[in-house]
Design a protein around this motif. Structure first.
Motif, PDB file in Angstrom:
ATOM      1  N   UNK A  62      10.729  10.500  -3.244  1.00  0.00           N
ATOM      2  CA  UNK A  62      10.960   9.079  -2.952  1.00  0.00           C
ATOM      3  C   UNK A  62      11.153   8.289  -4.229  1.00  0.00           C
ATOM      4  N   UNK A  63      12.043   7.299  -4.166  1.00  0.00           N
ATOM      5  CA  UNK A  63      12.282   6.424  -5.309  1.00  0.00           C
ATOM      6  C   UNK A  63      11.038   5.588  -5.578  1.00  0.00           C
ATOM      7  N   UNK A  64      10.652   5.485  -6.822  1.00  0.00           N
ATOM      8  CA  UNK A  64       9.426   4.781  -7.210  1.00  0.00           C
ATOM      9  C   UNK A  64       9.725   3.306  -7.446  1.00  0.00           C
ATOM     10  N   UNK A  65       9.567   2.479  -6.400  1.00  0.00           N
ATOM     11  CA  UNK A  65       9.839   1.057  -6.506  1.00  0.00           C
ATOM     12  C   UNK A  65       8.550   0.309  -6.814  1.00  0.00           C
ATOM     13  N   UNK A  66       8.608  -0.608  -7.785  1.00  0.00           N
ATOM     14  CA  UNK A  66       7.414  -1.336  -8.203  1.00  0.00           C
ATOM     15  C   UNK A  66       6.798  -2.120  -7.046  1.00  0.00           C
ATOM     16  N   UNK A  67       7.647  -2.826  -6.287  1.00  0.00           N
ATOM     17  CA  UNK A  67       7.146  -3.631  -5.182  1.00  0.00           C
ATOM     18  C   UNK A  67       6.456  -2.762  -4.145  1.00  0.00           C
ATOM     19  N   UNK A  68       7.063  -1.589  -3.897  1.00  0.00           N
ATOM     20  CA  UNK A  68       6.508  -0.662  -2.933  1.00  0.00           C
ATOM     21  C   UNK A  68       5.128  -0.190  -3.387  1.00  0.00           C
ATOM     22  N   UNK A  69       5.009   0.136  -4.661  1.00  0.00           N
ATOM     23  CA  UNK A  69       3.747   0.653  -5.179  1.00  0.00           C
ATOM     24  C   UNK A  69       2.674  -0.439  -5.214  1.00  0.00           C
ATOM     25  N   UNK A  70       3.079  -1.698  -5.355  1.00  0.00           N
ATOM     26  CA  UNK A  70       2.099  -2.779  -5.293  1.00  0.00           C
ATOM     27  C   UNK A  70       1.446  -2.825  -3.920  1.00  0.00           C
ATOM     28  N   UNK A  71       2.256  -2.638  -2.885  1.00  0.00           N
ATOM     29  CA  UNK A  71       1.721  -2.591  -1.542  1.00  0.00           C
ATOM     30  C   UNK A  71       0.794  -1.405  -1.349  1.00  0.00           C
ATOM     31  N   UNK A  72       1.165  -0.263  -1.912  1.00  0.00           N
ATOM     32  CA  UNK A  72       0.331   0.928  -1.798  1.00  0.00           C
ATOM     33  C   UNK A  72      -0.988   0.750  -2.552  1.00  0.00           C
ATOM     34  N   UNK A  73      -0.945   0.041  -3.665  1.00  0.00           N
ATOM     35  CA  UNK A  73      -2.188  -0.222  -4.409  1.00  0.00           C
ATOM     36  C   UNK A  73      -3.167  -1.023  -3.556  1.00  0.00           C
ATOM     37  N   UNK A  74      -2.647  -2.038  -2.862  1.00  0.00           N
ATOM     38  CA  UNK A  74      -3.516  -2.828  -1.994  1.00  0.00           C
ATOM     39  C   UNK A  74      -4.043  -1.959  -0.855  1.00  0.00           C
ATOM     40  N   UNK A  75      -3.174  -1.102  -0.302  1.00  0.00           N
ATOM     41  CA  UNK A  75      -3.598  -0.214   0.779  1.00  0.00           C
ATOM     42  C   UNK A  75      -4.718   0.711   0.313  1.00  0.00           C
ATOM     43  N   UNK A  76      -4.586   1.226  -0.901  1.00  0.00           N
ATOM     44  CA  UNK A  76      -5.621   2.109  -1.437  1.00  0.00           C
ATOM     45  C   UNK A  76      -6.933   1.358  -1.622  1.00  0.00           C
ATOM     46  N   UNK A  77      -6.865   0.105  -2.071  1.00  0.00           N
ATOM     47  CA  UNK A  77      -8.099  -0.681  -2.220  1.00  0.00           C
ATOM     48  C   UNK A  77      -8.805  -0.830  -0.877  1.00  0.00           C
ATOM     49  N   UNK A  78      -8.018  -1.050   0.177  1.00  0.00           N
ATOM     50  CA  UNK A  78      -8.624  -1.138   1.504  1.00  0.00           C
ATOM     51  C   UNK A  78      -9.239   0.195   1.912  1.00  0.00           C
ATOM     52  N   UNK A  79      -8.533   1.301   1.647  1.00  0.00           N
ATOM     53  CA  UNK A  79      -9.069   2.615   1.992  1.00  0.00           C
ATOM     54  C   UNK A  79     -10.360   2.904   1.242  1.00  0.00           C
ATOM     55  N   UNK A  80     -10.474   2.366   0.045  1.00  0.00           N
ATOM     56  CA  UNK A  80     -11.697   2.529  -0.748  1.00  0.00           C
ATOM     57  C   UNK A  80     -12.829   1.615  -0.265  1.00  0.00           C
ATOM     58  N   UNK A  81     -12.491   0.644   0.587  1.00  0.00           N
ATOM     59  CA  UNK A  81     -13.504  -0.288   1.052  1.00  0.00           C
ATOM     60  C   UNK A  81     -13.580  -1.558   0.240  1.00  0.00           C
ATOM     61  N   UNK A  82     -12.569  -1.789  -0.608  1.00  0.00           N
ATOM     62  CA  UNK A  82     -12.541  -2.987  -1.436  1.00  0.00           C
ATOM     63  C   UNK A  82     -11.687  -4.067  -0.777  1.00  0.00           C
ATOM     64  N   UNK A  83     -11.897  -5.334  -1.211  1.00  0.00           N
ATOM     65  CA  UNK A  83     -11.079  -6.478  -0.776  1.00  0.00           C
ATOM     66  C   UNK A  83     -11.139  -6.714   0.730  1.00  0.00           C
ATOM     67  N   UNK A  84     -12.224  -6.286   1.369  1.00  0.00           N
ATOM     68  CA  UNK A  84     -12.306  -6.425   2.822  1.00  0.00           C
ATOM     69  C   UNK A  84     -12.807  -7.803   3.245  1.00  0.00           C
ATOM     70  N   UNK A  85     -13.572  -8.468   2.391  1.00  0.00           N
ATOM     71  CA  UNK A  85     -14.072  -9.801   2.735  1.00  0.00           C
ATOM     72  C   UNK A  85     -12.914 -10.757   2.991  1.00  0.00           C
ATOM     73  N   UNK A  86     -13.114 -11.704   3.921  1.00  0.00           N
ATOM     74  CA  UNK A  86     -12.059 -12.647   4.298  1.00  0.00           C
ATOM     75  C   UNK A  86     -12.023 -13.817   3.319  1.00  0.00           C
TER      76      UNK A  86
END
Length: 235
Positions: A62-86
């Protein structure tokens, strides 16, 4: 695995999926289970990396797009249990029940600030307003993250609208709309979205009409309320 851990896993995955465009939640869960092994646990989710998630969803070539990876970084933070507070919810204003006679309680599907920019099934929160012909107050914010951990997400989200008469959303599917209606709330679609208060100003103006959508509250001619919703969607 305990019920609390299962809910935590469901919450993390649901929030992560929300940040990835075009993802199917069932396929996402299946891919994670294949990659990490079952049962999925908070500890396993905490080990996944952005590169892991990129390969899992996009493939090795897959082509490594910066914008795409920014979204994946946020997704990973959620998977780790971070940034869950509203933390993104705006501050509610002081309000005492009964201080705005003739008012309606209105929910607005939102992802940012006081914007009407949310879809029923994926918005981060419902902003709750008290609206009268002459006044408007943001009286609360109800985060949806807990509802996304429930088996019936749509029913759980509809339950968050308790006490409201109207719900403004950018979009809502038929089955979800039926559950909202069964909860005693009338959904109104505004596909263009916009500033929540500006949309509600139109409601204030209509309340001086006299208000046909008060039909739902007063128990008369519900068709007039439906007609108002149709007019709002067409505007």
């Amino acid at each position: 695995m305990s019920a609390d851990s299962e809910r935590e896993v469901a919450l993390r995955i649901g929030l992560a999926a929300r940040t990835i465009e075009g993802i199917d939640i069932r396929e996402f869960v299946g891919a994670l289970a294949t990659y990490l092994g079952v049962p999925l646990t908070p500890e396993k989710l905490a080990k996944i990396t952005v590169d892991d998630l990129h390969k899992l969803l996009k493939g090795d070539d897959a082509h490594d797009e910066d914008a795409d990876r920014l979204g994946l970084k946020q997704a990973v933070r959620y998977l780790w249990g971070q940034d869950i507070a509203d933390d993104g919810a705006p501050q509610a204003e002081a309000y005492c029940e009964g201080e705005m006679p003739g008012s309606l309680r209105v929910a607005v599907a939102s992802n940012s600030g006081e914007q009407l920019d949310g879809h029923f099934g994926s918005c981060a929160r419902f902003l709750i307003y008290q609206v009268s012909p002459t006044a408007m107050k943001l009286v609360g914010s109800r985060a949806t993250r807990g509802a996304d951990a429930e088996e019936d997400r749509n029913a759980a989200r509809a339950a968050l609208l308790e006490g409201c008469q109207l719900l403004y959303v950018q979009s809502i599917g038929g089955p979800a709309a039926a559950k909202v209606v069964r909860a005693g709330v009338h959904p109104i679609k505004v596909p263009a979205g916009g500033a929540g208060r500006e949309v509600l100003i139109r409601l204030q103006q209509a309340l001086q009409a006299p208000p046909p959508w008060l039909a739902r509250v007063m128990g008369v001619e519900a068709q007039s309320l439906a007609r108002f919703g149709a007019e709002e969607e067409a505007s």
